[in-house]
Write a protein that holds these residues in place. Structure first.
Motif, PDB file in Angstrom:
ATOM      1  N   GLU A  64     -54.302 -14.767  17.035  1.00  0.00           N
ATOM      2  CA  GLU A  64     -53.947 -16.170  17.291  1.00  0.00           C
ATOM      3  C   GLU A  64     -53.280 -16.794  16.070  1.00  0.00           C
ATOM      4  O   GLU A  64     -52.249 -17.462  16.184  1.00  0.00           O
ATOM      5  CB  GLU A  64     -55.203 -16.981  17.644  1.00  0.00           C
ATOM      6  N   TRP A  65     -53.882 -16.586  14.899  1.00  0.00           N
ATOM      7  CA  TRP A  65     -53.327 -17.168  13.673  1.00  0.00           C
ATOM      8  C   TRP A  65     -51.959 -16.574  13.361  1.00  0.00           C
ATOM      9  O   TRP A  65     -51.049 -17.289  12.923  1.00  0.00           O
ATOM     10  CB  TRP A  65     -54.278 -16.980  12.496  1.00  0.00           C
ATOM     11  N   GLU A  66     -51.819 -15.275  13.575  1.00  0.00           N
ATOM     12  CA  GLU A  66     -50.520 -14.646  13.340  1.00  0.00           C
ATOM     13  C   GLU A  66     -49.481 -15.201  14.302  1.00  0.00           C
ATOM     14  O   GLU A  66     -48.341 -15.451  13.915  1.00  0.00           O
ATOM     15  CB  GLU A  66     -50.633 -13.124  13.468  1.00  0.00           C
ATOM     16  N   LYS A  67     -49.894 -15.420  15.563  1.00  0.00           N
ATOM     17  CA  LYS A  67     -48.984 -15.998  16.552  1.00  0.00           C
ATOM     18  C   LYS A  67     -48.596 -17.418  16.137  1.00  0.00           C
ATOM     19  O   LYS A  67     -47.416 -17.777  16.173  1.00  0.00           O
ATOM     20  CB  LYS A  67     -49.660 -16.005  17.928  1.00  0.00           C
ATOM     21  N   LYS A  68     -49.611 -18.218  15.738  1.00  0.00           N
ATOM     22  CA  LYS A  68     -49.326 -19.588  15.279  1.00  0.00           C
ATOM     23  C   LYS A  68     -48.441 -19.565  14.044  1.00  0.00           C
ATOM     24  O   LYS A  68     -47.527 -20.384  13.907  1.00  0.00           O
ATOM     25  CB  LYS A  68     -50.630 -20.332  14.979  1.00  0.00           C
ATOM     26  N   LEU A  69     -48.699 -18.633  13.140  1.00  0.00           N
ATOM     27  CA  LEU A  69     -47.896 -18.511  11.929  1.00  0.00           C
ATOM     28  C   LEU A  69     -46.457 -18.154  12.290  1.00  0.00           C
ATOM     29  O   LEU A  69     -45.508 -18.723  11.741  1.00  0.00           O
ATOM     30  CB  LEU A  69     -48.508 -17.453  11.012  1.00  0.00           C
ATOM     31  N   GLU A  70     -46.325 -17.233  13.223  1.00  0.00           N
ATOM     32  CA  GLU A  70     -44.992 -16.831  13.666  1.00  0.00           C
ATOM     33  C   GLU A  70     -44.270 -18.001  14.323  1.00  0.00           C
ATOM     34  O   GLU A  70     -43.086 -18.249  14.050  1.00  0.00           O
ATOM     35  CB  GLU A  70     -45.122 -15.662  14.645  1.00  0.00           C
ATOM     36  N   GLU A  71     -45.000 -18.733  15.194  1.00  0.00           N
ATOM     37  CA  GLU A  71     -44.412 -19.904  15.841  1.00  0.00           C
ATOM     38  C   GLU A  71     -44.026 -20.953  14.800  1.00  0.00           C
ATOM     39  O   GLU A  71     -42.951 -21.562  14.875  1.00  0.00           O
ATOM     40  CB  GLU A  71     -45.389 -20.498  16.858  1.00  0.00           C
ATOM     41  N   GLY A  72     -44.908 -21.170  13.836  1.00  0.00           N
ATOM     42  CA  GLY A  72     -44.619 -22.128  12.760  1.00  0.00           C
ATOM     43  C   GLY A  72     -43.394 -21.691  11.955  1.00  0.00           C
ATOM     44  O   GLY A  72     -42.548 -22.529  11.585  1.00  0.00           O
ATOM     45  N   ALA A  73     -43.300 -20.386  11.689  1.00  0.00           N
ATOM     46  CA  ALA A  73     -42.140 -19.870  10.944  1.00  0.00           C
ATOM     47  C   ALA A  73     -40.867 -20.073  11.753  1.00  0.00           C
ATOM     48  O   ALA A  73     -39.823 -20.463  11.196  1.00  0.00           O
ATOM     49  CB  ALA A  73     -42.344 -18.392  10.618  1.00  0.00           C
ATOM     50  N   LYS A  74     -40.940 -19.825  13.060  1.00  0.00           N
ATOM     51  CA  LYS A  74     -39.767 -20.049  13.922  1.00  0.00           C
ATOM     52  C   LYS A  74     -39.378 -21.526  13.915  1.00  0.00           C
ATOM     53  O   LYS A  74     -38.195 -21.865  13.807  1.00  0.00           O
ATOM     54  CB  LYS A  74     -40.064 -19.601  15.360  1.00  0.00           C
ATOM     55  N   GLU A  75     -40.390 -22.393  14.048  1.00  0.00           N
ATOM     56  CA  GLU A  75     -40.139 -23.835  14.056  1.00  0.00           C
ATOM     57  C   GLU A  75     -39.531 -24.269  12.725  1.00  0.00           C
ATOM     58  O   GLU A  75     -38.555 -25.037  12.695  1.00  0.00           O
ATOM     59  CB  GLU A  75     -41.454 -24.585  14.323  1.00  0.00           C
ATOM     60  N   LEU A  76     -40.084 -23.749  11.621  1.00  0.00           N
ATOM     61  CA  LEU A  76     -39.555 -24.073  10.299  1.00  0.00           C
ATOM     62  C   LEU A  76     -38.118 -23.575  10.166  1.00  0.00           C
ATOM     63  O   LEU A  76     -37.248 -24.279   9.628  1.00  0.00           O
ATOM     64  CB  LEU A  76     -40.450 -23.445   9.218  1.00  0.00           C
ATOM     65  N   ASN A  77     -37.851 -22.397  10.687  1.00  0.00           N
ATOM     66  CA  ASN A  77     -36.505 -21.826  10.653  1.00  0.00           C
ATOM     67  C   ASN A  77     -35.540 -22.710  11.450  1.00  0.00           C
ATOM     68  O   ASN A  77     -34.403 -22.955  11.018  1.00  0.00           O
ATOM     69  CB  ASN A  77     -36.531 -20.404  11.219  1.00  0.00           C
ATOM     70  N   GLN A  78     -36.004 -23.203  12.616  1.00  0.00           N
ATOM     71  CA  GLN A  78     -35.169 -24.096  13.419  1.00  0.00           C
ATOM     72  C   GLN A  78     -34.884 -25.387  12.657  1.00  0.00           C
ATOM     73  O   GLN A  78     -33.754 -25.893  12.679  1.00  0.00           O
ATOM     74  CB  GLN A  78     -35.858 -24.419  14.755  1.00  0.00           C
ATOM     75  N   TYR A  79     -35.922 -25.916  11.979  1.00  0.00           N
ATOM     76  CA  TYR A  79     -35.710 -27.134  11.174  1.00  0.00           C
ATOM     77  C   TYR A  79     -34.684 -26.872  10.075  1.00  0.00           C
ATOM     78  O   TYR A  79     -33.822 -27.715   9.804  1.00  0.00           O
ATOM     79  CB  TYR A  79     -37.015 -27.631  10.572  1.00  0.00           C
ATOM     80  N   HIS A  80     -34.775 -25.697   9.429  1.00  0.00           N
ATOM     81  CA  HIS A  80     -33.804 -25.350   8.387  1.00  0.00           C
ATOM     82  C   HIS A  80     -32.388 -25.314   8.966  1.00  0.00           C
ATOM     83  O   HIS A  80     -31.441 -25.818   8.347  1.00  0.00           O
ATOM     84  CB  HIS A  80     -34.148 -24.001   7.743  1.00  0.00           C
TER      85      HIS A  80
END
Length: 170
Positions: A103-119
């Motif tokens: 779950e945490w890895e999935k959330k981390l991955e989602e957060g990384a994707k979201e952060l990448n989209q923000y970038h």
């Protein structure tokens, strides 16, 4: 009566004296034998009592042994159950830990994707702002060139509207 007290006759000991001696000896031996038999019966009774007590003690000890064996079996069974329960708990904890980690890895991955989209969005906004600023800069230069062209083409008295008053600048 002793053997030397036997009465002697012409041909040896007198029969009556010998019979009397034998009878006396027989009575003595009978008494001794009776004493021995009584003693043996007493000892036998004591031994029987002792045997009964020992058998009773043996029975009690056997019962205690059986109870101890049952207790040992219960303890062993409880110990095995505790070990099994511990193993189950460990497996459950490890499974839960793997799930939570996933779950945490999935959330981390989602957060990384979201952060990448923000970038990416920030990069687009920067690009757009830079483009707008460059466009505005180019337009301002163009307008400035037009103003210079108009100033140079027009006589000085007609340009009062475009001139700045030095007192107004402060």
């Amino acid at each position: 009566m002793k053997l030397d007290q036997l009465k002697k006759g012409f041909w040896g000991y007198k029969k009556a004296s010998v019979y009397e001696y034998i009878t006396m000896m027989e009575e003595e031996f009978s008494e001794k034998l009776a004493e021995k038999v009584t003693e043996q019966k007493t000892q036998e009774e004591q031994y029987r009592t002792q045997i009964a007590a020992l058998e009773k003690e043996l029975s009690r000890v056997r019962k205690e042994l059986e109870e101890q064996k049952k207790e040992q079996m219960n303890v062993a069974s409880a110990l095995m159950e505790a070990v099994r329960y511990k193993d189950e708990l460990q497996q459950e904890a490890q499974a839960k830990m793997r799930e939570e980690r996933a779950e945490w890895e999935k959330k981390l991955e989602e957060g990384a994707k979201e952060l990448n989209q923000y970038h990416k969005q920030i990069a687009k906004v920067r690009e757009m702002v830079c483009g707008m600023l460059q466009s505005m800069d180019a337009q301002s230069e163009e307008v400035e060139m037009q103003i210079r062209t108009v100033k140079s083409a027009c006589p000085r008295h007609n340009m009062t509207l475009f001139e700045r008053n030095p007192t107004e600048e402060a």
